[in-house]
Design a protein around this motif. Structure first.
Motif, PDB file in Angstrom:
ATOM      1  N   UNK A  64      -9.630  -6.787  -3.934  1.00 18.73           N
ATOM      2  CA  UNK A  64     -10.178  -6.898  -2.652  1.00 18.73           C
ATOM      3  C   UNK A  64      -9.698  -5.916  -1.651  1.00 18.73           C
ATOM      4  N   UNK A  65     -10.122  -6.182  -0.321  1.00 19.93           N
ATOM      5  CA  UNK A  65      -9.785  -4.958   0.723  1.00 19.93           C
ATOM      6  C   UNK A  65      -8.692  -5.435   1.757  1.00 19.93           C
ATOM      7  N   UNK A  66      -8.234  -6.645   1.451  1.00 18.90           N
ATOM      8  CA  UNK A  66      -7.321  -7.243   2.309  1.00 18.90           C
ATOM      9  C   UNK A  66      -5.703  -6.851   1.810  1.00 18.90           C
ATOM     10  N   UNK A  67      -4.663  -7.337   2.790  1.00 16.74           N
ATOM     11  CA  UNK A  67      -3.383  -7.121   2.096  1.00 16.74           C
ATOM     12  C   UNK A  67      -2.666  -8.266   2.932  1.00 16.74           C
ATOM     13  N   UNK A  68      -1.766  -8.761   1.729  1.00 15.55           N
ATOM     14  CA  UNK A  68      -0.727 -10.032   2.512  1.00 15.55           C
ATOM     15  C   UNK A  68      -0.008  -9.352   3.568  1.00 15.55           C
ATOM     16  N   UNK A  69       0.258  -8.287   3.515  1.00 11.39           N
ATOM     17  CA  UNK A  69       1.400  -7.541   4.584  1.00 11.39           C
ATOM     18  C   UNK A  69       0.805  -8.086   5.745  1.00 11.39           C
ATOM     19  N   UNK A  70      -0.416  -8.111   6.110  1.00 13.55           N
ATOM     20  CA  UNK A  70      -0.914  -8.391   7.730  1.00 13.55           C
ATOM     21  C   UNK A  70      -0.695  -9.612   7.920  1.00 13.55           C
ATOM     22  N   UNK A  71      -0.409 -10.773   7.047  1.00 12.92           N
ATOM     23  CA  UNK A  71      -0.264 -12.067   7.279  1.00 12.92           C
ATOM     24  C   UNK A  71       1.051 -12.662   6.871  1.00 12.92           C
ATOM     25  N   UNK A  72       1.960 -11.753   6.533  1.00 13.84           N
ATOM     26  CA  UNK A  72       3.332 -12.117   5.850  1.00 13.84           C
ATOM     27  C   UNK A  72       4.256 -13.092   6.820  1.00 13.84           C
ATOM     28  N   UNK A  73       4.087 -12.258   8.182  1.00 13.66           N
ATOM     29  CA  UNK A  73       5.309 -12.951   8.750  1.00 13.66           C
ATOM     30  C   UNK A  73       4.949 -14.397   9.329  1.00 13.66           C
ATOM     31  N   UNK A  74       3.777 -14.813   9.215  1.00 12.83           N
ATOM     32  CA  UNK A  74       3.282 -16.220   9.432  1.00 12.83           C
ATOM     33  C   UNK A  74       3.866 -17.166   8.392  1.00 12.83           C
ATOM     34  N   UNK A  75       4.357 -16.659   7.357  1.00 11.14           N
ATOM     35  CA  UNK A  75       4.700 -17.576   6.182  1.00 11.14           C
ATOM     36  C   UNK A  75       6.195 -18.089   6.199  1.00 11.14           C
ATOM     37  N   UNK A  76       6.478 -18.953   5.730  1.00 13.76           N
ATOM     38  CA  UNK A  76       8.057 -19.578   5.799  1.00 13.76           C
ATOM     39  C   UNK A  76       8.915 -18.851   4.603  1.00 13.76           C
ATOM     40  N   UNK A  77       8.182 -18.456   3.824  1.00 13.66           N
ATOM     41  CA  UNK A  77       9.220 -17.804   2.493  1.00 13.66           C
ATOM     42  C   UNK A  77       8.655 -16.582   2.088  1.00 13.66           C
ATOM     43  N   UNK A  78       9.413 -16.067   1.305  1.00 12.48           N
ATOM     44  CA  UNK A  78       8.789 -14.551   0.797  1.00 12.48           C
ATOM     45  C   UNK A  78       7.489 -14.549   0.226  1.00 12.48           C
ATOM     46  N   UNK A  79       7.062 -13.299   0.091  1.00 12.90           N
ATOM     47  CA  UNK A  79       5.483 -13.085  -0.424  1.00 12.90           C
ATOM     48  C   UNK A  79       5.511 -12.324  -1.525  1.00 12.90           C
ATOM     49  N   UNK A  80       4.477 -12.181  -2.263  1.00 13.27           N
ATOM     50  CA  UNK A  80       4.509 -10.981  -3.223  1.00 13.27           C
ATOM     51  C   UNK A  80       3.464 -10.063  -2.761  1.00 13.27           C
ATOM     52  N   UNK A  81       2.623  -9.167  -3.624  1.00 13.76           N
ATOM     53  CA  UNK A  81       1.950  -8.341  -3.266  1.00 13.76           C
ATOM     54  C   UNK A  81       0.514  -8.784  -2.760  1.00 13.76           C
ATOM     55  N   UNK A  82      -0.308  -7.888  -2.522  1.00 21.17           N
ATOM     56  CA  UNK A  82      -1.828  -8.431  -1.892  1.00 21.17           C
ATOM     57  C   UNK A  82      -2.456  -9.154  -2.935  1.00 21.17           C
ATOM     58  N   UNK A  83      -2.785 -10.317  -2.466  1.00 21.03           N
ATOM     59  CA  UNK A  83      -3.670 -11.166  -3.317  1.00 21.03           C
ATOM     60  C   UNK A  83      -3.313 -11.777  -4.679  1.00 21.03           C
ATOM     61  N   UNK A  84      -1.871 -11.537  -4.699  1.00 20.63           N
ATOM     62  CA  UNK A  84      -1.273 -11.976  -6.009  1.00 20.63           C
ATOM     63  C   UNK A  84      -0.353 -13.329  -5.811  1.00 20.63           C
ATOM     64  N   UNK A  85       0.388 -13.545  -6.998  1.00 21.00           N
ATOM     65  CA  UNK A  85       1.392 -14.373  -6.986  1.00 21.00           C
ATOM     66  C   UNK A  85       2.417 -14.353  -5.980  1.00 21.00           C
ATOM     67  N   UNK A  86       3.114 -15.300  -5.323  1.00 21.90           N
ATOM     68  CA  UNK A  86       4.116 -15.185  -4.409  1.00 21.90           C
ATOM     69  C   UNK A  86       5.354 -15.025  -5.348  1.00 21.90           C
TER      70      UNK A  86
END
Length: 442
Positions: free
Chosen positions: A399-421
């Protein structure tokens, strides 16, 4: 150290490390995606919206988000559910069309036409189902099609001619989709509402009727919050509320200022296909050898910009589309494109450049994985897809998106774009590692 002790320690470490991310060790999260068609980013600013205000305190509010080019219902919704730009997923207009046969199919009649939606890009419903989840679509564009022969587990498709503004029906639809979560163990449901788009078109974005429908949407979101609590879904259901585009006032100028393209080029002589009487965005296929003449003629028309695929801005993410005709026309904000004579009656419209603030859209979210009282910086709607994959704990398609763009709104840590946390090692894991190292040094 004996082999038996070594194997026991390795097994304990693996079990402890796997537990935080394993579906069996935690209740599976649920995700409800709601789209209100044509909800401009600032529509709640001139209306009292207590439930949306409460939602912002209990969750996340983006300042605004930017839809893709095209700022139309079907292209934008499909970008959200696939995480792909329009040139990749190829749903390039609200109308299904065939430039070779001049076929044109209105929006609501396309909703079950898989040949329009299924272009090799998988929407989130099918990706989630391929990884063992149950998904459903209620009126969401694209939900009624099949992809590679696979259908969404459950799809309710909007019927042509059905009223979009019945508040009682809106609440019934909420009760229906929440029952799918609480009684049938669905994981992902998408829910679509056709307002405030219809009111924005008919009355204009500044009309009192638009404000009334925003108050109705606010009451509906309050009903949603109460219904989630009644069903005990608070701790398991994440909710994203968004849109597909904004709306602007159509400038009702004297007729001499209206854009009638046939005044500047002979469409019958120079074009073999066009969709022009459709708001702020138009497409043409010139007759063979006449592209330069068409572009030169259109360049003389007022209040618009004409592009070919070769000179289209990269930011449009449209040039690689095989389906899109070779000439694209974008009107200036508030001016509608007319082909041969003026037929346009809307007082509000969209389809204009996605950089215009009137085309921006809303984003709200709440639930166990979202922070509270958090205001996000603006982002492109293409980034919603990897966020949804993360919330569902699934691997996204390319996909053309990135989880980095929305990571700050999440309570916990996150993984790479579109993947598992990913999770930090648990205290038990750290302790076992320390014991393991200590034993090895004995």
């Amino acid at each position: 150290m004996s082999n038996a002790v070594f194997l026991l320690l390795v097994a304990l470490m693996a079990r402890s490390a796997a537990a935080p991310g394993g579906r069996a060790s935690q209740p599976a999260k649920r995700l409800l995606l709601i789209s209100f068609d044509g909800f401009r980013w600032d529509y709640d600013r001139d209306v009292d919206t207590p439930h949306m205000d409460r939602m912002a305190l209990d969750g996340v509010k983006a300042k605004y988000i930017t839809p893709p080019m095209l700022t139309m219902t079907s292209p934008s919704h499909f970008t959200t559910i696939t995480g792909r730009w329009v040139e990749d997923h190829e749903v390039v207009h609200n109308m299904m069309f065939n430039a070779k046969t001049n076929q044109k199919v209105p929006h609501k009649e396309t909703l079950k036409r898989s040949e329009w939606w299924d272009n090799g890009v998988l929407p989130l419903w099918i990706t989630a189902q391929n990884q063992g989840l149950k998904t459903a679509s209620f009126y969401y564009p694209g939900g009624g099609a099949t992809y590679g022969g696979r259908a969404v587990d459950r799809a309710v498709v909007e019927e042509a001619g059905r009223p979009d503004d019945n508040e009682t029906e809106w609440r019934q639809n909420i009760d229906t989709v929440l029952s799918w979560f609480s009684e049938e163990d669905f994981h992902l449901v998408t829910l679509y509402y056709g307002e405030p788009d219809n009111v924005g078109h008919a009355r204009g974005p500044d009309h009192e009727d638009r404000k009334a429908i925003i108050r109705q949407i606010d009451r509906t979101l309050g009903y949603l919050r109460d219904a989630i609590a009644r069903r005990g879904l608070d701790g398991h259901l994440n909710v994203i509320v968004t849109s597909d585009h904004g709306m602007t006032t159509v400038k009702k100028r004297p007729l001499v200022d209206e854009i009638v393209l046939n005044k500047y080029l002979n469409l019958l002589k120079l074009a073999s296909f066009e969709i022009l009487d459709y708001g702020g965005f138009g497409i043409l296929t010139p007759r063979p050898g006449m592209e330069a003449e068409v572009v030169a003629a259109l360049a003389k028309a007022p209040n618009l910009t004409v592009y070919t695929k070769d000179d289209m801005p990269e930011s449009f993410r449209l040039a690689r589309s095989r389906r899109l005709p070779p000439v694209v026309v974008v009107a200036d904000l508030g001016f509608n494109l007319n082909s041969r004579f003026i037929v346009y009656v809307n007082k509000g419209d969209h389809g204009f450049h996605n950089g215009e603030m009137d085309m921006k859209m809303i984003f709200r979210a709440f639930g166990p994985d979202f922070k509270k009282n958090f205001v996000s910086e603006p982002f492109d709607s293409v980034h919603i897809y990897p966020l949804m994959c993360h919330l569902l704990g699934i691997r996204g398609e390319p996909n053309n998106g990135s989880l980095e763009q929305t990571a700050d709104m999440l309570v916990t840590a996150h993984g790479g774009a579109g993947g598992r946390g990913t999770s930090s090692p648990s205290p038990v894991t750290v302790t076992l590692v320390f014991i393991f190292i200590s034993v090895l040094t004995l």
